[in-house]
Design an enzyme around this catalytic site. Structure first.
Site, mmCIF file in Angstrom:
data_model
loop_
_atom_site.group_PDB
_atom_site.id
_atom_site.type_symbol
_atom_site.label_atom_id
_atom_site.label_comp_id
_atom_site.label_asym_id
_atom_site.label_seq_id
_atom_site.Cartn_x
_atom_site.Cartn_y
_atom_site.Cartn_z
ATOM 1 N N SER A 10 -3.267 0.340 14.469
ATOM 2 C CA SER A 10 -3.990 1.610 14.574
ATOM 3 C C SER A 10 -4.410 1.835 16.016
ATOM 4 O O SER A 10 -4.613 0.876 16.775
ATOM 5 C CB SER A 10 -5.237 1.593 13.687
ATOM 6 O OG SER A 10 -6.070 2.711 13.947
ATOM 7 N N ASN A 57 1.699 -2.377 5.536
ATOM 8 C CA ASN A 57 0.986 -1.119 5.720
ATOM 9 C C ASN A 57 -0.422 -1.127 5.140
ATOM 10 O O ASN A 57 -1.326 -0.517 5.704
ATOM 11 C CB ASN A 57 1.792 0.020 5.084
ATOM 12 C CG ASN A 57 0.964 1.276 4.912
ATOM 13 O OD1 ASN A 57 0.682 1.997 5.858
ATOM 14 N ND2 ASN A 57 0.543 1.531 3.677
ATOM 15 N N LYS A 93 -7.060 -4.623 13.413
ATOM 16 C CA LYS A 93 -5.910 -3.902 13.942
ATOM 17 C C LYS A 93 -5.512 -4.415 15.326
ATOM 18 O O LYS A 93 -4.335 -4.388 15.690
ATOM 19 C CB LYS A 93 -6.197 -2.394 13.969
ATOM 20 C CG LYS A 93 -6.343 -1.784 12.578
ATOM 21 C CD LYS A 93 -5.118 -2.053 11.710
ATOM 22 C CE LYS A 93 -5.204 -1.433 10.349
ATOM 23 N NZ LYS A 93 -3.987 -1.644 9.517
ATOM 24 N N TYR A 135 -12.783 -3.216 11.178
ATOM 25 C CA TYR A 135 -11.439 -2.644 11.048
ATOM 26 C C TYR A 135 -10.681 -2.699 12.372
ATOM 27 O O TYR A 135 -9.507 -3.099 12.428
ATOM 28 C CB TYR A 135 -11.554 -1.199 10.556
ATOM 29 C CG TYR A 135 -10.240 -0.489 10.349
ATOM 30 C CD1 TYR A 135 -9.429 -0.794 9.260
ATOM 31 C CD2 TYR A 135 -9.815 0.497 11.233
ATOM 32 C CE1 TYR A 135 -8.229 -0.124 9.049
ATOM 33 C CE2 TYR A 135 -8.624 1.167 11.039
ATOM 34 C CZ TYR A 135 -7.832 0.855 9.942
ATOM 35 O OH TYR A 135 -6.645 1.514 9.749
ATOM 36 N N GLY A 174 0.814 -1.214 0.000
ATOM 37 C CA GLY A 174 0.000 0.000 0.000
ATOM 38 C C GLY A 174 0.840 1.252 0.000
ATOM 39 O O GLY A 174 0.577 2.189 0.759
ATOM 40 N N ALA A 175 1.839 1.301 -0.889
ATOM 41 C CA ALA A 175 2.827 2.384 -0.834
ATOM 42 C C ALA A 175 2.607 3.479 -1.880
ATOM 43 O O ALA A 175 3.489 4.291 -2.110
ATOM 44 C CB ALA A 175 4.232 1.804 -1.006
#
Length: 245
Positions: free
Chosen positions: A141, A89, A158, A154, A15-16
């Protein structure tokens, strides 16, 4: 003066192509690492890679698709011989109150945030074990610790990354591979830009430092954890949230 030098290291960031992931790729490249930029579109990943200092390549990698992950990592091995640093990520959100959340909403977030992370890590770690050196950094997160309305799926993923990090750290420590996680708070990215000003101000009241974080705030910690300066740190969760948690 201490200086982080990642010359000779190969780093893959999922995810860069934007936000935190892009900042991490930029920071790793500035520290001297050869960076693999991954994203859902090869053209976009290549575009980001071309703008990084030093050597970098862009590859398509879709975490929801196991075959895409395998193809991407096979290309990494062919072109670079593997990686020394893995930054997990990439992640997705499908925010909805629990009473309205569907099984599809739940599964999609888990497929990307956990199953995809498991697959790419399992591929990368084999070379690290062989080389007896490696750095794995998982991006968790703050909501994995505090919870958040509308983010049951989500937040659950995390939180799960914390257990993943701590258990894997114990398994790989004897091979000189560290596994840590970074838990960002409210970071200004494309994902948060859509929030109303009222919501942003309500978050800001709970941040003692009085400002929102930037992707670069997270990237600096990732570079540190990737370096020999952090060689005696493993199984830890580093909170980057301005004091909100």
């Amino acid at each position: 003066m201490l200086c982080i030098d990642l010359q000779g290291k190969r780093a893959l960031v999922t995810g860069a192509t934007r936000g935190i992931g892009r900042a991490i790729a930029q920071a790793l490249a500035q520290a001297g690492a050869t960076v693999v930029v991954t994203g859902r579109e090869r053209s976009r990943a290549q575009e980001v890679a071309e703008r990084l200092p030093g050597e970098a390549i862009g590859i398509e990698l879709r975490l929801e698709d196991p075959e895409s992950i395998k193809r991407a990592y096979a290309e990494v091995e062919e072109r670079l011989g593997g990686v020394d640093i893995l930054v997990n990520n990439a992640g997705v959100t499908r925010d909805k109150l629990f009473l309205r959340m569907t099984l599809e909403d739940w599964d999609e977030v888990f497929q990307v945030n956990l199953r995809g992370t498991f697959i790419v890590t399992s591929l990368a770690v084999k070379g690290m074990v062989k080389n007896r050196w490696g750095r794995i950094i998982n991006i968790s997160s703050v909501v994995g610790f505090t919870g958040n309305i509308g983010q049951v799926n989500y937040s659950a993923t995390k939180s799960a990354l914390v257990g993943f990090t701590k258990s894997l750290a114990k398994e790989l420590a004897s091979r000189n591979i560290t596994v840590n996680a970074v838990a960002p708070g409210f970071i200004e990215t494309d994902m948060t830009s859509v929030l109303s000003e009222d919501i942003k101000q309500s978050y800001l009241k709970n941040i003692p430092l009085g400002r929102f974080g930037t992707p670069e705030d997270v990237a600096g910690i990732v570079v540190f954890l990737s370096s020999d300066l952090a060689s005696y740190i493993t199984g830890e969760i580093i909170h980057v949230n301005g004091g909100m948690y």
